[in-house]
Design a protein around this motif. Structure first.
Motif, PDB file in Angstrom:
ATOM      1  N   LEU A   1       0.835  -1.206   0.000  1.00 40.39           N
ATOM      2  CA  LEU A   1       0.000   0.000   0.000  1.00 40.39           C
ATOM      3  C   LEU A   1       0.871   1.259   0.000  1.00 40.39           C
ATOM      4  CD1 LEU A   1      -2.885   1.078   0.070  1.00 40.39           C
ATOM      5  CD2 LEU A   1      -2.772   1.000   2.565  1.00 40.39           C
ATOM      6  N   ILE A   2       1.925   1.252   0.795  1.00 36.65           N
ATOM      7  CA  ILE A   2       2.848   2.397   0.845  1.00 36.65           C
ATOM      8  C   ILE A   2       3.548   2.564  -0.503  1.00 36.65           C
ATOM      9  CG2 ILE A   2       5.014   3.205   1.875  1.00 36.65           C
ATOM     10  CD1 ILE A   2       4.006   1.981   4.535  1.00 36.65           C
ATOM     11  N   THR A   3       3.944   1.456  -1.110  1.00 37.56           N
ATOM     12  CA  THR A   3       4.587   1.509  -2.432  1.00 37.56           C
ATOM     13  C   THR A   3       3.633   2.085  -3.471  1.00 37.56           C
ATOM     14  OG1 THR A   3       5.902  -0.428  -1.847  1.00 37.56           O
ATOM     15  CG2 THR A   3       5.772   0.130  -4.176  1.00 37.56           C
ATOM     16  N   LEU A   4       2.407   1.663  -3.447  1.00 31.62           N
ATOM     17  CA  LEU A   4       1.404   2.164  -4.384  1.00 31.62           C
ATOM     18  C   LEU A   4       1.169   3.655  -4.177  1.00 31.62           C
ATOM     19  CD1 LEU A   4      -0.632   1.463  -6.607  1.00 31.62           C
ATOM     20  CD2 LEU A   4      -2.296   1.010  -4.791  1.00 31.62           C
ATOM     21  N   CYS A   5       1.062   4.094  -2.935  1.00 31.88           N
ATOM     22  CA  CYS A   5       0.872   5.523  -2.651  1.00 31.88           C
ATOM     23  C   CYS A   5       2.087   6.328  -3.097  1.00 31.88           C
ATOM     24  CB  CYS A   5       0.620   5.735  -1.159  1.00 31.88           C
ATOM     25  SG  CYS A   5      -0.998   5.183  -0.617  1.00 31.88           S
ATOM     26  N   GLY A   6       3.269   5.795  -2.852  1.00 34.61           N
ATOM     27  CA  GLY A   6       4.492   6.480  -3.286  1.00 34.61           C
ATOM     28  C   GLY A   6       4.545   6.644  -4.788  1.00 34.61           C
TER      29      GLY A   6
END
Length: 118
Positions: free
Chosen positions: A10-15
């Motif tokens: 999720l953090i990777t996608l948001c980044g």
């Protein structure tokens, strides 16, 4: 562990989404700056021709000069710069009234009217 992987993805996608948005904003800003620069260069060219010379300092025909004066009406965002130039041209040609300069006089006055409404 599965919970941790879920948050990492999720953090990777948001980044990635934030990076894309920032890149898009930078691209749009750069494009707008380039457009503004082209617009200013075109305005500067019209002012030169309206004054009776091209950018290399050669005298232009009166027909080109009159066309450039009318073309200045398209650059309303630069009225603050065009109006004083046109007023000076009007003053310069006011002393040399003949049938040819009457066309210049008319073009200048009409353009001043259009630019002053802005």
């Amino acid at each position: 562990m599965a919970e941790l992987l879920k948050y990492i993805s999720l953090i990777t996608l948001c980044g990635t989404a934030i990076s894309f948005a920032v890149g898009l904003i930078k691209w749009i800003d750069q494009r707008n700056r380039e457009q503004e620069q082209k617009q200013f260069e075109a305005f500067h060219k019209m002012v030169c021709i309206a004054s009776g010379v091209n950018e290399s300092g050669q005298t232009v025909k009166m027909v080109q000069q009159i066309a450039a004066i009318y073309q200045l009406q398209a650059y309303k965002q630069y009225a603050f710069a065009a109006v004083p130039v046109l007023e000076l041209l009007l003053f310069e040609y006011d002393s040399a009234k003949d049938s040819r300069t009457q066309h210049l006089d008319k073009a200048i006055k009409e353009t001043l009217y259009v630019l002053s409404k802005h």
